[in-house]
Design a protein around this motif. Structure first.
Motif, mmCIF file in Angstrom:
data_model
loop_
_atom_site.group_PDB
_atom_site.id
_atom_site.type_symbol
_atom_site.label_atom_id
_atom_site.label_comp_id
_atom_site.label_asym_id
_atom_site.label_seq_id
_atom_site.Cartn_x
_atom_site.Cartn_y
_atom_site.Cartn_z
ATOM 1 N N LEU A 1 0.811 -1.215 0.000
ATOM 2 C CA LEU A 1 0.000 0.000 0.000
ATOM 3 C C LEU A 1 0.847 1.269 0.000
ATOM 4 C CD1 LEU A 1 -3.043 -0.935 2.270
ATOM 5 C CD2 LEU A 1 -2.881 -0.905 -0.228
ATOM 6 N N TYR B 1 -0.211 -5.085 -5.553
ATOM 7 C CA TYR B 1 -0.695 -3.756 -5.918
ATOM 8 C C TYR B 1 -0.935 -3.648 -7.423
ATOM 9 C CZ TYR B 1 4.432 -3.026 -6.463
ATOM 10 O OH TYR B 1 5.761 -3.137 -6.788
ATOM 11 N N ASP C 1 -2.343 7.599 -4.595
ATOM 12 C CA ASP C 1 -2.459 6.752 -3.418
ATOM 13 C C ASP C 1 -3.011 5.379 -3.799
ATOM 14 O OD1 ASP C 1 -4.418 5.814 -1.022
ATOM 15 O OD2 ASP C 1 -2.671 6.871 -0.219
ATOM 16 N N GLN C 2 -2.256 4.322 -3.464
ATOM 17 C CA GLN C 2 -2.647 2.971 -3.853
ATOM 18 C C GLN C 2 -3.940 2.542 -3.177
ATOM 19 O OE1 GLN C 2 -2.196 -0.815 -5.844
ATOM 20 N NE2 GLN C 2 -1.367 1.231 -6.219
ATOM 21 N N CYS D 1 -2.416 3.354 -15.061
ATOM 22 C CA CYS D 1 -2.361 2.146 -14.232
ATOM 23 C C CYS D 1 -2.295 0.922 -15.139
ATOM 24 C CB CYS D 1 -3.605 2.045 -13.346
ATOM 25 S SG CYS D 1 -3.867 3.462 -12.270
ATOM 26 N N SER E 1 7.543 2.704 -8.986
ATOM 27 C CA SER E 1 8.353 2.641 -7.773
ATOM 28 C C SER E 1 9.848 2.744 -8.033
ATOM 29 C CB SER E 1 8.053 1.348 -7.007
ATOM 30 O OG SER E 1 8.391 0.212 -7.785
ATOM 31 N N TYR F 1 2.927 1.718 -2.401
ATOM 32 C CA TYR F 1 3.199 1.933 -3.826
ATOM 33 C C TYR F 1 2.609 3.270 -4.283
ATOM 34 C CZ TYR F 1 3.739 1.211 -8.784
ATOM 35 O OH TYR F 1 4.123 1.369 -10.093
#
Length: 300
Positions: free
Chosen positions: A22, A134, A217-218, A125, A91, A24
């Motif tokens: 979370l 994720y 925000d993941q 995404c 990331s 990520y």
């Protein structure tokens, strides 16, 4: 000169999304830096090539500056001109994640990292659920967009290690600077850089049909996906915490969730980057990617 603690922990940049999904995509660098193990040293930008910028180092509570290439050589590392510029979309812009990916394989985490303005690329995404559970980011072509993205300069061993974490879910392309303008803080325009893009396409917003924005925000993203799909909610709900715990523990669940993305009609194919797939016999180095004409700002 500043001599404050430059450790990743002190800077709040030591989070590892691979271990805490979370988090990520993790916290990216915000200024030109040299990642060196568990520290992030500041780079003093000059109107010159990257290796001629100065890095601020500390020794016995005193700060001193020297050229980046000299600092890399003293650490037994490749100079910038023998490295490969790689645009980080998710990331890989986070020092904590980069350090984790490299050091767990025994590879030194000595990496210049620079925010760069990239024209023609936006962040969405990916249309799959990652092994950590994720939903990762992916670039897509948007000719009207200008996005600030981090470029990492990786040596050959580091590039191979990062490749191994990206394939087969991502493919690597080389973006030419004449089609995707990439401007360094120094004013230099890069002649090209690598980028990883998802082999699974880009998730679309069900209301607009446009790519869902990535990089946020993941937990909020996963909550929105659960709300938009009762099938995902049944498989991975009721919340983001249950999503990453369930998906991260079971490859079959991840594959099922990825299929649901497609069955919901959310996945937009990625075709624009296929033109730029990297099929060279070996990666191109920074000193083999000539900057475009007028690449440095005027001096006077």
């Amino acid at each position: 000169m500043r001599t404050e603690d430059r450790s990743l922990a002190a800077l709040g940049l030591d989070g590892v999304p691979a271990q805490e999904p979370l988090l990520y995509p993790g916290r990216p660098i915000t200024a030109p830096s040299l990642l060196t193990g568990d520290e992030l040293l500041e780079l003093d930008v000059r109107p010159l090539r990257l290796g001629e910028w100065f890095v601020e180092e500390r020794a016995q509570e005193a700060a001193a500056q020297r050229r980046l290439d000299e600092a890399l050589v003293d650490r037994g590392q490749a100079v910038t001109g023998r490295r490969h510029p790689v645009i980080a979309v998710g990331s890989n812009a986070s020092p904590g994640q980069v350090t984790y990916k490299l050091t767990r394989l025994g590879i030194p985490a000595q990496v210049p990292m620079v925010p760069v303005e990239v024209r023609g690329v936006a962040v969405g995404c990916s249309g799959h659920i990652s092994p950590a559970g994720y939903v990762a980011g992916t670039p897509y072509v948007d000719r009207e967009a200008t996005t600030r993205l981090v470029v990492t300069w990786l040596d050959a061993t580091q590039l191979k290690a990062v490749d191994d974490t990206e394939f087969p879910d991502y493919r690597r392309a080389i973006l030419p600077g004449d089609s995707f303008e990439m401007t360094m803080p120094s004013g230099e325009r890069l002649g090209g850089a690598y980028i990883y893009f998802s082999a699974h396409g880009v998730l679309a917003d069900p209301l607009t049909g446009r790519p869902r924005p990535g990089g946020g925000d993941q937990a909020e993203l996963l909550a929105a996906l659960l709300k938009d799909s009762p099938r995902l909610s049944e498989l991975l709900g009721p919340d983001a915490e249950s999503w990453v715990a369930t998906a991260g523990a079971d490859a079959a669940v991840r594959e099922h969730g990825t299929r649901i993305f497609g069955e919901e009609g959310w996945v937009l194919p990625q075709t624009e980057f296929l033109t730029y797939l990297d099929d060279a016999p070996r990666p191109r180095l920074y000193d083999e990617l000539p900057p475009l004409g007028g690449s440095l700002p005027p001096q006077g």
